[in-house]
Write an enzyme that holds these catalytic residues in place. Structure first.
Site, short mmCIF file in Angstrom:
data_model
loop_
_atom_site.label_atom_id
_atom_site.label_comp_id
_atom_site.label_asym_id
_atom_site.label_seq_id
_atom_site.Cartn_x
_atom_site.Cartn_y
_atom_site.Cartn_z
CB SER A 67 61.87 -0.80 -39.14
OG SER A 67 60.49 -0.94 -39.31
CG ASP A 130 58.04 6.12 -39.49
OD1 ASP A 130 57.35 5.48 -40.32
OD2 ASP A 130 59.01 5.62 -38.91
CG HIS A 157 60.16 3.53 -41.81
ND1 HIS A 157 59.59 3.53 -40.56
CD2 HIS A 157 60.56 2.25 -42.04
CE1 HIS A 157 59.63 2.30 -40.05
NE2 HIS A 157 60.23 1.51 -40.92
#
Length: 187
Positions: A67, A130, A157
């Site tokens: 991320s 996601d 995620h």
């Protein structure tokens, strides 16, 4: 190998990071896995100096960024060489989130030519479901970086927030292939 977590209080003690560190070290890979300063807000003004001055990756270093960790890897690669980057649930804009908008990672335009030129490879893992980074954003990032793109289903995620995910064999295998020089294109 450097492992970089995301923001919102993430750390290298959670999700699949301990598994990846353990498995890579068993292969003889030196792994740096530290919680970055300012882990809640994940601001670039703290993360990039920490990366460049404390962790100090070089042209032999592979970064695995989850991320916002992928953002740090890409911003670093704009100015300095890496061997490569694995971006897990990576993105290149704030996806409409205030926390991301204020991080500083999006205050200046990206230099994608430099990001690509300063490393031998970029591999990207993204899940079609996601909830934080839309799949079309991942596809845009793939186009911008020229990454090897691993589109997955049902991974969310990749372990963030309430999702339980303590292993990630697909990522481990991709890293093994890159380190052994037996890479094949997925997409």
């Amino acid at each position: 190998m450097v492992l970089i977590h995301g923001n919102a209080g993430a750390s290298v003690e959670g999700i699949w990071f301990p598994y990846l560190k353990r498995e890579l070290e068993a292969l003889g890979v030196e792994v740096v896995a530290e919680t970055f300063p300012d882990p809640i807000k994940g601001r670039m003004r703290y993360w990039l100096p920490y990366l460049s001055d404390v962790v100090r990756p070089d042209e032999r270093t592979v970064i695995v960024g989850h991320s916002s960790g992928a953002l740090a890897a890409f911003r670093y690669a704009e100015k300095a060489p890496l061997l490569g980057t694995f971006a897990v649930a990576g993105h290149h804009h704030d996806c409409g989130f205030e926390l991301e908008r204020r991080s500083g990672f999006f205050d200046t335009p990206w230099d994608w030519d430099a990001v690509r030129a300063h490393q031998s490879f970029i591999e990207q893992f993204h899940s079609k479901d996601d909830p934080w980074v839309p799949f079309d954003v991942a596809e845009e990032l793939h186009e911008l970086t020229g990454s090897t793109f691993h589109a997955m289903d049902g991974m969310g995620h990749f372990g963030s927030y309430d999702q339980q995910m303590d292993t990630f064999p697909e990522l481990l295998e991709a890293i093994r292939r890159r380190l052994s020089g037996t890479h094949t294109e997925d997409r």
